[in-house]
Structure formats: C-alpha cells, structure tokens
Design a protein around this motif. Structure first.
Motif, PDB file in Angstrom:
ATOM      1  N   LEU A 140       0.797  -1.218   0.000  1.00 25.98           N
ATOM      2  CA  LEU A 140       0.000   0.000   0.000  1.00 25.98           C
ATOM      3  C   LEU A 140       0.833   1.274   0.000  1.00 25.98           C
ATOM      4  O   LEU A 140       0.566   2.203  -0.771  1.00 25.98           O
ATOM      5  N   VAL A 141       1.837   1.331   0.887  1.00 24.08           N
ATOM      6  CA  VAL A 141       2.595   2.578   1.038  1.00 24.08           C
ATOM      7  C   VAL A 141       3.416   2.890  -0.212  1.00 24.08           C
ATOM      8  O   VAL A 141       3.423   4.026  -0.700  1.00 24.08           O
ATOM      9  N   VAL A 142       4.107   1.883  -0.745  1.00 16.79           N
ATOM     10  CA  VAL A 142       4.956   2.137  -1.917  1.00 16.79           C
ATOM     11  C   VAL A 142       4.152   2.649  -3.108  1.00 16.79           C
ATOM     12  O   VAL A 142       4.524   3.666  -3.718  1.00 16.79           O
ATOM     13  N   PRO A 143       3.029   2.005  -3.493  1.00 16.89           N
ATOM     14  CA  PRO A 143       2.250   2.574  -4.605  1.00 16.89           C
ATOM     15  C   PRO A 143       1.715   3.972  -4.321  1.00 16.89           C
ATOM     16  O   PRO A 143       1.684   4.822  -5.215  1.00 16.89           O
ATOM     17  N   ALA A 144       1.291   4.212  -3.079  1.00 18.49           N
ATOM     18  CA  ALA A 144       0.774   5.537  -2.736  1.00 18.49           C
ATOM     19  C   ALA A 144       1.879   6.590  -2.825  1.00 18.49           C
ATOM     20  O   ALA A 144       1.637   7.721  -3.274  1.00 18.49           O
ATOM     21  N   ILE A 145       3.085   6.231  -2.396  1.00 17.18           N
ATOM     22  CA  ILE A 145       4.210   7.166  -2.490  1.00 17.18           C
ATOM     23  C   ILE A 145       4.496   7.506  -3.949  1.00 17.18           C
ATOM     24  O   ILE A 145       4.758   8.669  -4.292  1.00 17.18           O
ATOM     25  N   GLN A 146       4.443   6.502  -4.817  1.00 20.80           N
ATOM     26  CA  GLN A 146       4.677   6.764  -6.238  1.00 20.80           C
ATOM     27  C   GLN A 146       3.677   7.772  -6.788  1.00 20.80           C
ATOM     28  O   GLN A 146       4.030   8.675  -7.549  1.00 20.80           O
ATOM     29  N   ARG A 147       2.427   7.632  -6.357  1.00 17.89           N
ATOM     30  CA  ARG A 147       1.399   8.558  -6.839  1.00 17.89           C
ATOM     31  C   ARG A 147       1.577   9.956  -6.278  1.00 17.89           C
ATOM     32  O   ARG A 147       1.518  10.953  -7.013  1.00 17.89           O
ATOM     33  N   VAL A 148       1.833  10.041  -4.977  1.00 16.04           N
ATOM     34  CA  VAL A 148       1.889  11.361  -4.351  1.00 16.04           C
ATOM     35  C   VAL A 148       3.123  12.133  -4.790  1.00 16.04           C
ATOM     36  O   VAL A 148       3.065  13.362  -4.961  1.00 16.04           O
ATOM     37  N   THR A 149       4.250  11.445  -4.993  1.00  9.54           N
ATOM     38  CA  THR A 149       5.457  12.160  -5.410  1.00  9.54           C
ATOM     39  C   THR A 149       5.390  12.601  -6.872  1.00  9.54           C
ATOM     40  O   THR A 149       6.031  13.580  -7.256  1.00  9.54           O
ATOM     41  N   ARG A 150       4.617  11.879  -7.686  1.00 13.46           N
ATOM     42  CA  ARG A 150       4.427  12.332  -9.067  1.00 13.46           C
ATOM     43  C   ARG A 150       3.572  13.597  -9.115  1.00 13.46           C
ATOM     44  O   ARG A 150       3.856  14.529  -9.870  1.00 13.46           O
ATOM     45  N   SER A 151       2.537  13.627  -8.292  1.00 10.67           N
ATOM     46  CA  SER A 151       1.621  14.775  -8.311  1.00 10.67           C
ATOM     47  C   SER A 151       2.115  15.950  -7.476  1.00 10.67           C
ATOM     48  O   SER A 151       1.856  17.104  -7.801  1.00 10.67           O
ATOM     49  N   TYR A 152       2.845  15.639  -6.378  1.00  8.79           N
ATOM     50  CA  TYR A 152       3.331  16.675  -5.456  1.00  8.79           C
ATOM     51  C   TYR A 152       4.802  16.399  -5.153  1.00  8.79           C
ATOM     52  O   TYR A 152       5.144  15.888  -4.087  1.00  8.79           O
ATOM     53  N   PRO A 153       5.691  16.726  -6.089  1.00 10.41           N
ATOM     54  CA  PRO A 153       7.104  16.323  -5.954  1.00 10.41           C
ATOM     55  C   PRO A 153       7.835  16.951  -4.774  1.00 10.41           C
ATOM     56  O   PRO A 153       8.926  16.499  -4.432  1.00 10.41           O
ATOM     57  N   GLY A 154       7.282  17.964  -4.134  1.00 13.97           N
ATOM     58  CA  GLY A 154       7.983  18.596  -3.023  1.00 13.97           C
ATOM     59  C   GLY A 154       7.815  17.910  -1.687  1.00 13.97           C
ATOM     60  O   GLY A 154       8.456  18.277  -0.700  1.00 13.97           O
ATOM     61  N   ILE A 155       6.956  16.877  -1.603  1.00 17.75           N
ATOM     62  CA  ILE A 155       6.681  16.243  -0.309  1.00 17.75           C
ATOM     63  C   ILE A 155       7.822  15.318   0.092  1.00 17.75           C
ATOM     64  O   ILE A 155       8.315  14.526  -0.714  1.00 17.75           O
ATOM     65  N   GLU A 156       8.254  15.432   1.336  1.00 19.73           N
ATOM     66  CA  GLU A 156       9.283  14.544   1.891  1.00 19.73           C
ATOM     67  C   GLU A 156       8.597  13.525   2.795  1.00 19.73           C
ATOM     68  O   GLU A 156       7.848  13.886   3.699  1.00 19.73           O
ATOM     69  N   ILE A 157       8.850  12.229   2.545  1.00 19.42           N
ATOM     70  CA  ILE A 157       8.140  11.157   3.254  1.00 19.42           C
ATOM     71  C   ILE A 157       9.127  10.367   4.102  1.00 19.42           C
ATOM     72  O   ILE A 157      10.168   9.922   3.618  1.00 19.42           O
ATOM     73  N   ASN A 158       8.791  10.195   5.368  1.00 24.13           N
ATOM     74  CA  ASN A 158       9.620   9.456   6.317  1.00 24.13           C
ATOM     75  C   ASN A 158       8.835   8.238   6.792  1.00 24.13           C
ATOM     76  O   ASN A 158       7.716   8.381   7.303  1.00 24.13           O
ATOM     77  N   ILE A 159       9.418   7.034   6.636  1.00 24.51           N
ATOM     78  CA  ILE A 159       8.693   5.795   6.935  1.00 24.51           C
ATOM     79  C   ILE A 159       9.487   4.960   7.934  1.00 24.51           C
ATOM     80  O   ILE A 159      10.701   4.788   7.798  1.00 24.51           O
ATOM     81  N   GLU A 160       8.777   4.422   8.928  1.00 26.91           N
ATOM     82  CA  GLU A 160       9.341   3.453   9.855  1.00 26.91           C
ATOM     83  C   GLU A 160       8.543   2.155   9.720  1.00 26.91           C
ATOM     84  O   GLU A 160       7.314   2.168   9.825  1.00 26.91           O
ATOM     85  N   VAL A 161       9.241   1.038   9.461  1.00 28.31           N
ATOM     86  CA  VAL A 161       8.607  -0.276   9.418  1.00 28.31           C
ATOM     87  C   VAL A 161       8.933  -0.987  10.726  1.00 28.31           C
ATOM     88  O   VAL A 161      10.100  -1.249  11.025  1.00 28.31           O
ATOM     89  N   GLU A 162       7.899  -1.263  11.508  1.00 29.31           N
ATOM     90  CA  GLU A 162       8.084  -1.864  12.833  1.00 29.31           C
ATOM     91  C   GLU A 162       6.859  -2.694  13.179  1.00 29.31           C
ATOM     92  O   GLU A 162       5.908  -2.790  12.402  1.00 29.31           O
ATOM     93  N   ASN A 163       6.881  -3.298  14.378  1.00 33.27           N
ATOM     94  CA  ASN A 163       5.698  -4.029  14.826  1.00 33.27           C
ATOM     95  C   ASN A 163       4.693  -3.058  15.441  1.00 33.27           C
ATOM     96  O   ASN A 163       4.992  -1.903  15.750  1.00 33.27           O
TER      97      ASN A 163
END
Length: 341
Positions: A140-163
């Motif tokens: 879910l996150v990876v496809p959404a990031i691809q969409r949001v960065t194409r439409s809004y290239p200035g957004i910086e996204i920080n992700i933590e993968v944890e339990n």
C-alpha cells in the motif's frame, strides 16, 4: 493562523496564565516564571509514554539521577506531586496527567512549526511521518508514495517499518502522523481512530534447495523438527504461528532464533535449514531477487497464516497536516483498489 502562531497561542494559553494547581501558590505567578522549560515538558511526556524513570532517562539521553532531579524540579515548580512509584515503575498523578496532556500538544505544535518553517525555507511541499507493519508497507505505502510524489514532488516522506507495539506508542508520542498497524491489546483503543483496511497474510520461507521443498506441500508435522527464526516473543505473527501449532497438537519448535531484523532472518534462512514466517508481500518481493537474500523460496504449506487485520490509525484529537492527510487518503484509496482485485 499558521502553525507557529497556533503553537505560540497554545503555549501562552496553557502556561502564561499558569495552571492553577494550588491557587494560593499560583494566583500571582506563572509556571514559566517559576522556571518551567521545554525539557520539563519532554520529560513528563516521556514518563507517561514509558512508565519508568530509567527508560525515560534513556530516551532523553540522560542519566537516571538527572531524570529524577528534573522530576523533582518540576514538582517544586508546580508545587504538586506529578508521579507515584508502583511495582513496575511509575504512574502519573492527576496533576502529572494534566501537565502531560498539555505538554504533548505544545511539543506537537513545536514540531509542526519546525516542519512548516523548514518547508518555507526549502520550498518543499511539507513532510510526512508514518509507520507501517511490513505487509502494507510493501503493498500500500509504496504505490501511494509513487502517486503522491508524481503529483506533489515537493513532499518529503519518512517511513518506519516496525511491529504494532512500537508503532502505536510512536504515534501517541507524536512521532508519526499516522500508522498502518493494529492497536495493541494493552493500549486504550479510545486514544485512536482506526479504519480497518486489510488482513496481513504470512508465509514460510526457506533456503533454495531446502529438504522440505522436495515434498511439494509441507504439513505442520513436517516442520516441527527444524530450526526456526521468529520475531521476538509476544509479537503478533509469532503468536499466530504458535497458535497454529498448539491448535493442531503439534509440538512447538525447540530450536529458535529470535530477531526483529528481517535482514538477519534471511541471512540465517539462506545459510541453514531454518524456517521463518514473514509477511507474504515481503516474501514475494524478496524471493528470486538476484542477491543472497533472494536465495530463498516460499515453502508450500497445507495451512493458512492470516494475521489479525490491520488498520489506518490516527491519534484522536490530533489533526494531520495537509501533506500527511494527502498520503493517508491515497493509501486508503490503494487499499480499496486491492480489495477489488
């Protein structure tokens, strides 16, 4: 009103007029004039999050005696007890809880002010902080990031993968804007807004050439005699696999390596005959890749490993900044698209 102005107003509202804990002592004075500092606010919030002075001290990179002195300073400033010692640590008094509630909002506004000022300085479109368990991070996150960065290239996204245990507490500590996980059993669900979006499917991975791959489809009885690599005790996926063994009356594996590191899990699997349960989306991504980590295969089994559903979770009474709301909504849309497949 901008974030910085909101932060300043909140700070003034809560502290410039003082919190009337003992009205006789604070009628003509304020907490700020009495010496209350931002580090005091961080400490009371960290104490509430961790429930132990030692853990709070470690989180704030100070010694336990220094943390105890800071708590004493705070109690002297507010002229009321802020915490009580219990068998497993400390709990906040009603005075401490009231202060922690206000402090958390102030610290959040300060973080948002920093993000807004940083965006103004760099010309970026804002930043997003989110956490996710493994499966939705891939699907879910990876496809959404691809969409949001194409439409809004200035957004910086920080992700933590944890339990989920870690992520939920990070969300309450305002370190994430939202998370994709589950609400742990030991946290009050009323602290969160949760929108269920999917079930995490898991599988078992083994090295290429593993003896069990020759069987075609393995049963639980085939698995018990091998070494295993598990997530730490108490984690959701581990409990699910253990429950499957117990429900079938099959002895639990005896030789177990415990680690939360996916990289170490795959290293052990690829170099031994050990078996490891991991999220299906992650296994499908890794297995067959041209690397040592890809020298592994999904083991066909005659049972399902479906972990408890995960949700899009936000903290109640906390608004997300526009950039986080945008990514949140795109992830929600991706989850609806997947459910139609």
């Amino acid at each position: 009103m901008g974030n910085f102005a909101v932060m300043e107003k909140i700070y003034n509202d809560y502290f410039s007029e003082g919190i009337e804990i003992h009205s006789d002592n604070f009628r003509d004075d304020t907490l700020l004039k009495a010496g209350l500092k931002l580090n005091h606010l961080r400490m009371i919030v960290t104490i509430e999050d961790h429930g132990q002075i030692s853990a709070a001290a470690e989180s704030m990179n100070m010694s336990q005696p220094a943390a105890s002195r800071m708590l004493s300073e705070m109690e002297s400033i507010v002229k009321s007890p802020l915490y009580e010692r219990v068998a497993r640590g400390v709990v906040l008094t009603p005075f401490g809880l009231a202060l922690a509630k206000r402090a958390r909002k102030i610290l959040l506004e300060l973080r948002e002010a920093g993000r807004e000022l940083g965006a103004l300085r760099t010309g970026r479109g804002g930043s997003v902080f989110l956490g996710a368990v493994t499966a939705p991070a891939i699907s879910l996150v990876v496809p959404a990031i691809q969409r949001v960065t194409r439409s809004y290239p200035g957004i910086e996204i920080n992700i933590e993968v944890e339990n989920s245990n870690v992520l939920a507490r990070e969300l309450l500590a305002a370190r994430h804007d939202f998370i994709i996980s589950r609400i742990p059993d030991d946290l009050d669900p009323r602290l969160f807004h949760a929108h269920e979006i999917g079930v995490e499917k898991a599988c078992l991975v083994v090295r290429n050439g593993h003896p069990l791959l020759e069987k075609g489809v393995a049963s639980l009885q085939d698995l018990a005699g091998y070494d295993w690599v598990f997530q730490p005790p108490g984690t959701l996926l581990r409990r699910k696999v253990e429950d499957i063994f117990l429900a079938a009356g099959v002895p639990l594996p005896e030789n177990v390596v415990n680690t939360s590191s996916l990289l170490l899990t795959l290293a052990v699997v690829c170099k031994t005959d050990a078996i490891a349960p991991i999220a299906l989306d992650m296994a499908q991504f890794i297995c067959g890749q041209s690397s040592q980590a890809g020298e592994s295969s999904i083991l066909p089994i005659d049972f399902d490993i479906d972990v408890r559903p995960y949700s899009l979770i936000t903290a109640r009474e906390r608004a997300m900044p526009p950039s986080a709301r945008l990514l949140h909504d795109m992830i929600l849309e991706e989850s609806k698209n997947l459910s139609l497949l």
